[in-house]
Enzyme design. Sequence first.
Site, PDB file in Angstrom:
ATOM      1  N   GLU A   1       4.517  -0.220   1.485  1.00  0.00           N
ATOM      2  CA  GLU A   1       4.635  -0.456   0.035  1.00  0.00           C
ATOM      3  C   GLU A   1       4.488  -1.934  -0.321  1.00  0.00           C
ATOM      4  OE1 GLU A   1       8.331   1.042  -1.566  1.00  0.00           O
ATOM      5  OE2 GLU A   1       7.984   3.073  -0.850  1.00  0.00           O
TER       6      GLU A   1
ATOM      7  N   GLU B   1       0.836  -1.212   0.000  1.00  0.00           N
ATOM      8  CA  GLU B   1       0.000   0.000   0.000  1.00  0.00           C
ATOM      9  C   GLU B   1       0.863   1.251   0.000  1.00  0.00           C
ATOM     10  OE1 GLU B   1       0.611   1.784   2.936  1.00  0.00           O
ATOM     11  OE2 GLU B   1       1.814   0.019   3.506  1.00  0.00           O
TER      12      GLU B   1
END
Lengths: 363, 363
Positions: B328, B185
């Site tokens: 991430e 994310e």
Amino acid sequence: VTSDPAELCRLIAAVGPLDEAAMAAARARQAQLIKPPGSLGRLEELACQLAGITGQPRPRLERAVVLVLAADHGVVSEGVSAYPAAVTAQMARAVLAGQAAISVLARQAGAAVQVIDIGTAGDGVAAPAASPGGALIVRKWRRGTANLAAGPALARAEALAALTAGAAIATAAAAAGGTVVLTGELGIGNTTAAAALTAVMTGQPPAATTGRGAGLDDAGLRRKIAIVERALAVNRPDPADPLGVLAAVGGLEIAGLVGVILGAAAGRAPVVLDGYITGAAALVAVALCPAARGYLIAGHCSAEPGHRLALAHLGLAPLLDLDLRLGEGTGAVLALPLVRAAAATLDQMATFAEAGAAGKGNR
Amino acid sequence: VTSDPAELCRLIAAVGPLDEAAMAAARARQAQLIKPPGSLGRLEELACQLAGITGQPRPRLERAVVLVLAADHGVVSEGVSAYPAAVTAQMARAVLAGQAAISVLARQAGAAVQVIDIGTAGDGVAAPAASPGGALIVRKWRRGTANLAAGPALARAEALAALTAGAAIATAAAAAGGTVVLTGELGIGNTTAAAALTAVMTGQPPAATTGRGAGLDDAGLRRKIAIVERALAVNRPDPADPLGVLAAVGGLEIAGLVGVILGAAAGRAPVVLDGYITGAAALVAVALCPAARGYLIAGHCSAEPGHRLALAHLGLAPLLDLDLRLGEGTGAVLALPLVRAAAATLDQMATFAEAGAAGKGNR
């Protein structure tokens, strides 16, 4: 192979300090990469260590080799292992055949494997017809150690010769540059030697450094502790004489691993430690040559209780803690992707300036 | 994209239990491999879980995809982040350009990357001319959430639509079979939403679930805790209504991640969780669908203090603990080699019979 003590002095002298300038440059670049400062956690320290080891501000680790040193232990006659000594050579053959855990993991990780017969018992390692799992190197002038519970496992000259042989192999592996040296071993009975070495080098009692190895039951564990106590009583090893300790209660593969660590460090290659056996070798290597410590990366923490004590004594924090207790180099190879990740993020990520992104506080 | 509640019911019903027969077969093979029983530690349990997930006694995980869901958060207006909201889209662009940490790590690990713009602010993600780092997918009907400290972040239908979109993407990724789905994310401000979600779903106070995110100072942390407390006071989310909690104090990328978890589980793909944000999504996913828990693998434990609480609530033990706090998907991708190692050792190691070696006690 030599057992000239001057060779050890040359090896120790060849291990230099970490390159401070490369580490400073790595740290400066790390601070500019497109991520919050420190957010890659331990990978950031590791990347700086790799810069210091290799002398390169952006180290590139293109090669990796697992050195699996195999040897036997006379102490197996005391019933300290759940497996017979013949398994050492059988497992070495399985590694070469590509069938062992280390074979599978090294293939997956893209690491080469070298099996070094540095003192297996009997006829030694029978190389299979095809050896997709790696290359066999024979550096053997003794078939296993003597029983360390009855006297010294090795003569001092024998320990030195194994150490020197290991160093030469690691130096050759490191010569290409950009090589990660991973330590591995095979040796039925070698957790007994590691327990004795760790007790001597850390000052902990055998009851704290002795574990179940490949699967002893409670009675077996009690017997093993008593054997380690007897080994220390019989040999009276002196921690101020690490080579003497290595000869008295070590093993041929452990002596070879001490050499691997020193040879790799002399060649400015990072050394990834595996489990308890390689940790015991590291205790001896760092006692002989404190500068070698900076070249060590603890791949994992073994389920063998003494390993945590050894790592603490060395001041090393393991990358993985997965209850592994297999050896062979498996914990080292499992950590290899993390070592490569540390180097790759430092080298390949963009800086905020390169990416045209806003840094912290630029809102 | 749909916000039909019946779609969520269908998705939940599609998540089956782990395949017990495949797990038993995996366990039986594990016991025959040429290693002491249990010596591969947590990799052995993991291999059995992978067998249960995939339904294959010897699972082969040939593909891996990191789904990086990106969205913005209205709560950033409260000063909860050290970075401006524009960084979300900038980082998404950097991922596509191959410049971000996740780009480097995914390339190294051999995982594909998909960036899903599921609700970035403003003009959103400007795809670079070349995107060697991955593919961009746009599933966006809202530019960031409302401020969760002033009312619900999302309408229930919006949360459901994002969830459904995430599920569709994961189901498509899992359809090929042998695919590991890794969660990632990007979302400036999303640790605030994760802290609120984790507080509600675990019953812990905001002071325990709220951390420094990408780098708040002490004053910033105090302000952030107060914001999370306000969010809970204003929205009064009910943990018995996980979708309502997700809408009230979640985010578009978090809702999408709930869908990713459920969609992957429905497709019998293992789901590797990353850090705090994906852990918060997992809390909601498992509350909606307890059977999904068996499909989850905790890649790492984040330095964000609430993540450990979330993992404990889920009963998941992380594979890595390296003080990462980047998100991430980095912690998930770093764990991927361990997931593959678990499957590869089960599948590719020889048994004692195959290797002709002596087993335990055969001396």
